[in-house]
Design a protein around this motif. Structure first.
Motif, short mmCIF file in Angstrom:
data_model
loop_
_atom_site.label_atom_id
_atom_site.label_comp_id
_atom_site.label_asym_id
_atom_site.label_seq_id
_atom_site.Cartn_x
_atom_site.Cartn_y
_atom_site.Cartn_z
N ALA A 190 9.38 -26.45 70.27
CA ALA A 190 8.02 -26.23 70.80
C ALA A 190 7.80 -27.05 72.07
N GLY A 191 8.88 -27.63 72.61
CA GLY A 191 8.74 -28.45 73.81
C GLY A 191 7.92 -29.69 73.51
N LEU A 192 7.12 -30.13 74.46
CA LEU A 192 6.30 -31.33 74.28
C LEU A 192 4.87 -30.99 73.89
N ARG A 193 4.67 -29.79 73.35
CA ARG A 193 3.34 -29.45 72.86
C ARG A 193 3.07 -30.09 71.51
N LYS A 194 4.15 -30.48 70.82
CA LYS A 194 4.02 -31.15 69.54
C LYS A 194 5.23 -32.06 69.37
N GLY A 195 5.25 -32.81 68.30
CA GLY A 195 6.35 -33.73 68.06
C GLY A 195 5.83 -35.08 67.58
N ARG A 196 6.74 -36.00 67.43
CA ARG A 196 6.37 -37.32 66.92
C ARG A 196 7.32 -38.35 67.51
N ILE A 197 6.77 -39.48 67.92
CA ILE A 197 7.56 -40.59 68.46
C ILE A 197 7.24 -41.83 67.67
N ARG A 198 8.29 -42.55 67.28
CA ARG A 198 8.12 -43.82 66.60
C ARG A 198 8.57 -44.92 67.56
N LEU A 199 7.59 -45.62 68.09
CA LEU A 199 7.84 -46.66 69.10
C LEU A 199 7.59 -48.03 68.50
N GLY A 200 8.55 -48.92 68.66
CA GLY A 200 8.38 -50.30 68.22
C GLY A 200 8.18 -51.22 69.41
N ALA A 201 7.39 -52.27 69.23
CA ALA A 201 7.15 -53.21 70.32
C ALA A 201 6.71 -54.55 69.74
N THR A 202 6.97 -55.61 70.49
CA THR A 202 6.53 -56.93 70.07
C THR A 202 5.02 -57.05 70.28
N PRO A 203 4.35 -57.95 69.54
CA PRO A 203 2.89 -58.07 69.67
C PRO A 203 2.41 -58.36 71.09
N THR A 204 3.14 -59.21 71.83
CA THR A 204 2.68 -59.54 73.18
C THR A 204 2.76 -58.35 74.11
N LEU A 205 3.69 -57.42 73.87
CA LEU A 205 3.79 -56.23 74.71
C LEU A 205 2.76 -55.17 74.32
N CYS A 206 2.30 -55.22 73.06
CA CYS A 206 1.33 -54.21 72.61
C CYS A 206 0.00 -54.32 73.34
N VAL A 207 -0.34 -55.52 73.82
CA VAL A 207 -1.62 -55.68 74.52
C VAL A 207 -1.47 -55.54 76.03
N SER A 208 -0.29 -55.17 76.50
CA SER A 208 -0.09 -55.04 77.94
C SER A 208 0.67 -53.76 78.26
N LEU A 209 1.98 -53.84 78.42
CA LEU A 209 2.80 -52.70 78.84
C LEU A 209 2.63 -51.50 77.91
N VAL A 210 2.68 -51.73 76.61
CA VAL A 210 2.63 -50.62 75.65
C VAL A 210 1.27 -49.94 75.66
N ALA A 211 0.20 -50.72 75.73
CA ALA A 211 -1.15 -50.12 75.76
C ALA A 211 -1.30 -49.20 76.97
N GLU A 212 -0.81 -49.64 78.12
CA GLU A 212 -0.91 -48.81 79.33
C GLU A 212 -0.04 -47.57 79.22
N ALA A 213 1.20 -47.73 78.70
CA ALA A 213 2.13 -46.60 78.61
C ALA A 213 1.64 -45.55 77.63
N ILE A 214 1.15 -45.99 76.47
CA ILE A 214 0.67 -45.04 75.46
C ILE A 214 -0.53 -44.25 75.98
N SER A 215 -1.42 -44.93 76.70
CA SER A 215 -2.58 -44.24 77.27
C SER A 215 -2.14 -43.14 78.22
N ASP A 216 -1.19 -43.46 79.11
CA ASP A 216 -0.70 -42.46 80.07
C ASP A 216 0.03 -41.32 79.36
N PHE A 217 0.85 -41.66 78.36
CA PHE A 217 1.63 -40.64 77.66
C PHE A 217 0.71 -39.68 76.91
N HIS A 218 -0.28 -40.23 76.21
CA HIS A 218 -1.18 -39.37 75.44
C HIS A 218 -1.97 -38.44 76.36
#
Length: 328
Positions: free
Chosen positions: A86-114
């Motif tokens: 179905a391409g990128l219309r659906k699917g699931r990603i399991r992303l792991g990250a350290t706590p310090t990255l979750c409030v910076s790089l990961v928060a920004e990346a997830i917002s853009d990806f979603h």
């Protein structure tokens, strides 16, 4: 034997408790118990010792557990392959990250990806670097952002590690107290430090200031503790044992200063910072994936988003260019 039975078995093995496992799986406990009993009858062996409410694996259970994990991971891979159709219309990603990255790089990346791929489900696992590597090896994650320097050959031969960026550690303090409505109240506290752009501060100077520290086990706490010890310094601790969100909140309230990764300063107007010198401290952020598994289109898209986000954070626009550099 079916996947539902195996998933139930693994959850009971992980929690060591039928009630907790049933709650996690959203099952009634009798239903979970029947699944395990049926599985034991099919295999002809008891999988758990049940004595006085204590649950532990039998020898048969210990043998089955790694195979069950692999079968569940393979089933998840099949589901992801079907989602690929179905391409990128659906699917699931399991992303792991350290706590310090979750409030910076990961928060920004997830917002853009979603924003770009709203139909893709995102599961975020927040753990320390070593735990993330283990989860990646067990097939429980698609990719992980880690901050600890690990040897791929020692930890997992099939690991692919890609440097994302290097980041300086900075010292943060509360911004001008007038921005805090509580600062003018009687008894309001302040750390005694308020930094201006371009300020530097030595480790000796930091040691004399009241400090808010992370809990032991944080890579960041261990790195800063080692630096203080190497310099023969004893930090003036006012609060310790906190997680990243709490550390930032305590510093904003003027309880003390803290040494943190520079990227957490994005969108933090109530904090000021100074560059740490004598010595300077930094860390490398890396993206870990499995080299022996073909990434899904969704995982590849997330990897690209993370790298694009890192480039933005290292640009002049964020004001972090002096502290954050892309990996060569």
């Amino acid at each position: 034997m079916n996947l539902e039975q195996l998933a139930s078995f693994v959850e009971v093995a992980d929690t060591g408790h039928f009630t907790k496992a049933a709650a996690t799986l959203h099952l009634a406990q009798p239903s979970l118990s029947r699944q395990i009993s049926t599985l034991e009858k099919e295999l002809g062996s008891e999988l758990f010792h049940r004595a006085h409410g204590h649950i532990s694996l039998t020898a048969a259970g210990e043998t089955l557990l790694p195979s069950a994990r692999r079968m569940l991971a393979d089933a998840e891979a099949v589901r992801r392959d079907m989602d690929e159709l179905a391409g990128l219309r659906k699917g699931r990603i399991r992303l792991g990250a350290t706590p310090t990255l979750c409030v910076s790089l990961v928060a920004e990346a997830i917002s853009d990806f979603h924003h770009e791929h709203p139909g893709v489900e995102l599961e975020l696992v927040e753990k320390g670097s070593r735990e993330l590597i283990e989860a990646l090896g067990a097939g429980e994650l698609d990719l992980a952002l880690i901050t600890r320097t690990l040897s791929p050959s020692a930890q997992m031969p099939r690991l692919r590690m890609q440097g994302v960026l290097s980041e300086d550690l900075v010292v943060i303090a509360a911004a001008d107290g007038r921005s805090d409505r509580r600062a003018s109240q009687p008894g309001a506290r302040h750390s005694g430090a308020e930094f201006l752009p371009g300020d530097t501060v030595t480790l000796t100077e930091v040691a004399a200031l009241p400090q808010v520290l992370f809990h032991h086990g944080y890579d960041l706490r261990e790195a800063t503790s080692a630096a203080f010890e190497a310099a023969g310094l004893a930090p003036n601790i006012v609060v310790e044992g906190a997680e990243m969100d709490a550390v930032l909140r305590f510093v904003e309230r003027g309880l003390g200063v803290s040494i943190v990764p520079a990227m957490v300063l994005v969108d933090r107007p109530r904090l000021t910072s100074a560059q740490l010198v004598e010595p300077s401290l930094s860390r490398t952020v890396s993206l870990a994936t499995r080299a022996d598994i073909r990434p899904t289109r969704a995982a590849s898209a997330m990897e690209k988003t993370i790298l694009d986000t890192a480039r933005v954070l290292a640009s002049e626009d964020t004001g972090l260019a002096a502290y954050v550099r892309l990996s060569e």
